[in-house]
Scaffold this motif. Sequence first.
Motif, mmCIF file in Angstrom:
data_model
loop_
_atom_site.group_PDB
_atom_site.id
_atom_site.type_symbol
_atom_site.label_atom_id
_atom_site.label_comp_id
_atom_site.label_asym_id
_atom_site.label_seq_id
_atom_site.Cartn_x
_atom_site.Cartn_y
_atom_site.Cartn_z
ATOM 1 N N ILE A 234 5.729 -64.348 39.839
ATOM 2 C CA ILE A 234 5.553 -64.058 41.326
ATOM 3 C C ILE A 234 6.396 -65.026 42.099
ATOM 4 O O ILE A 234 7.087 -64.766 43.050
ATOM 5 N N HIS B 193 -0.230 -67.726 34.065
ATOM 6 C CA HIS B 193 0.244 -66.177 34.015
ATOM 7 C C HIS B 193 0.715 -65.620 35.102
ATOM 8 O O HIS B 193 0.864 -64.557 35.098
ATOM 9 N N TYR B 194 0.745 -66.448 36.265
ATOM 10 C CA TYR B 194 1.388 -65.745 37.351
ATOM 11 C C TYR B 194 2.887 -66.073 37.771
ATOM 12 O O TYR B 194 3.346 -65.986 38.874
ATOM 13 N N ARG B 195 3.596 -66.625 36.761
ATOM 14 C CA ARG B 195 5.017 -67.394 37.056
ATOM 15 C C ARG B 195 5.882 -66.277 37.573
ATOM 16 O O ARG B 195 6.716 -66.831 38.317
ATOM 17 N N HIS C 65 -11.679 -69.497 38.372
ATOM 18 C CA HIS C 65 -11.262 -68.277 37.841
ATOM 19 C C HIS C 65 -9.814 -67.675 37.670
ATOM 20 O O HIS C 65 -9.398 -67.154 36.925
ATOM 21 N N ARG C 66 -9.040 -68.605 38.504
ATOM 22 C CA ARG C 66 -7.545 -68.044 38.548
ATOM 23 C C ARG C 66 -6.915 -68.887 37.385
ATOM 24 O O ARG C 66 -7.434 -69.786 36.907
ATOM 25 N N ARG C 67 -5.671 -68.182 36.893
ATOM 26 C CA ARG C 67 -5.112 -68.735 35.763
ATOM 27 C C ARG C 67 -3.565 -68.663 36.250
ATOM 28 O O ARG C 67 -2.746 -67.745 35.493
ATOM 29 N N PRO C 68 -3.094 -69.576 36.995
ATOM 30 C CA PRO C 68 -1.653 -69.568 37.656
ATOM 31 C C PRO C 68 -0.648 -69.537 36.267
ATOM 32 O O PRO C 68 0.410 -69.050 36.714
#
Lengths: 313, 313
Positions: free
Chosen positions: B303, B299-301, B294-297
């Motif tokens: 952070i 889109h987490y950039r 489920h995670r979509r890294p």
Amino acid sequence: MARLLRVAAAQMGPTQRAEPRPVTLARLVALLERAAQQGAQLVVFPELAFTTFFPRWLLEGAELEGYYERAMPNPAVQALFDRARELGIGFYVGYAELTPDGQHFNSAITVGPDGAILGKYRKVHLPGSVEPRDGARFQQLEKRYFEYGDLGFPAFRGAEAWHRPVMGMLVCNDRRWPEAWRVYGLQDVELMVMGYNSAAYDPNGGTSENEEIRTFHSNIAVQANAYMNATWAVSVAKAGNEDGSGLIGSSIIVDPNGVIVAQAQSLGDEVLVAEIDLDAVRQGKDKMFHFASHRRPDHYRRIVDQVGAEAPR
Amino acid sequence: MARLLRVAAAQMGPTQRAEPRPVTLARLVALLERAAQQGAQLVVFPELAFTTFFPRWLLEGAELEGYYERAMPNPAVQALFDRARELGIGFYVGYAELTPDGQHFNSAITVGPDGAILGKYRKVHLPGSVEPRDGARFQQLEKRYFEYGDLGFPAFRGAEAWHRPVMGMLVCNDRRWPEAWRVYGLQDVELMVMGYNSAAYDPNGGTSENEEIRTFHSNIAVQANAYMNATWAVSVAKAGNEDGSGLIGSSIIVDPNGVIVAQAQSLGDEVLVAEIDLDAVRQGKDKMFHFASHRRPDHYRRIVDQVGAEAPR
């Protein structure tokens, strides 16, 4: 000087599969009008607000196609947009999106008091599966019916009449993912809005998580993430029994301390209104969660370098 | 087969600046023995457990130097290590560390039932300031007295007798930072342990946050992060009035649903014990928070690419 905004959570009761779409749309308009009577300037509707939660069924053909919006607005939802503009109210609403080039997303938009679309979001954290589970009475097929959101977590400015708050949108399961909140937090978000359809129990008879614990999960995820990002949050359910599958309620308006300031009491159509001071975010943003002073991204690399969990030996 | 472990939270009441270190150490040993009488296998002590919370004062010279441990263990704390080994109990303890090459950290270790150090952590999220605030009765000088932790968030395996749980350590303010929890979550953490000294109110007379809301913040941060990472958590206070500066209590043991299973009732020395099933983490890790699914890294950039908040125009 306080930056005051009257927000509403427009919780919806269940929408049965057989309910005609005009009936559902009339419920949204009625909720909007109830919110307007209480002075609301911004109304938050649930995820997939125009239809039942259709990913619970394995569908194809015309019925499945009928659940998607090919443009926003479009004739089937225009009455909501028209009434909102007449009343000078904006709104967040979730819907199934079909793009001109054939992509499907679980989307949400925020519309300003003048009818302009201020922001758009496509759900990133899709739960469920692509393939149906054999023999299950109810499915969770979001990964089949939607592609992963491709817009990231784009913060945007709300309307002038709302004091131009920095806003962020989530859809349902996203609210349980701290990464999503933090990406908005890093854009200085002041008001998070989101809708959801969340199972109240295992619709196929499992007993590991009951309605009470699922409601608790929904609440603490929103409360703690609002606190840790020093933002207001409005989180809105579609609730109750849809064709034998139960959905939790507990729509809430949460302050930047994580405290619930309004909470739905029913599993039906219900409006909550709260006057919020957007400047209340400053206490957290300027002190405990002053990110520039305290964050240490060098130590956060796993969050982007790794997808799944990897245990030490 | 359940993987059962009896854990204890050993909350400490206040340690006054004038309290001789042997008196404080005797309190830790007494708490350890009370936990042992209740069958505990792992005891969690607070942050900076061997001394008062000294960063509230601007200090220099011999008094300041006296607050740091030059080795762990060392003669001043050896009695705790010896008694724990006799009892076959492990423990987490926070302390001020001075390294041979002159670096200072706000550190914690976890010691196994055989006395071996299983893991070490140095606090990453240091609150407060480097320079003292003029005219303030109490300071918060952690950024002056400590360097930022340089070990990241290193998960490790607990003892064989504890069923080798994946463990992670935090210190105080770290527990409010979802990045810290997630980095451990990505290492499949099953048991998070942490100690804290958290102000109950503004010791200099401000009124924006009272003891009730600060205690609520402490609880929901631990509860929601435990839930969102599907881990057990033991979070332990040094509590009460230290020389006129109040500290919250509310030491808690929290399950992987985020539910508090034990909570301190006092602001003094107090032991909580709970039997926990480490396999209770599987429900969350295998389903709702199955990160690999489920995670979509992508889109987490933000952070890691950004430290402070940047608002849209």
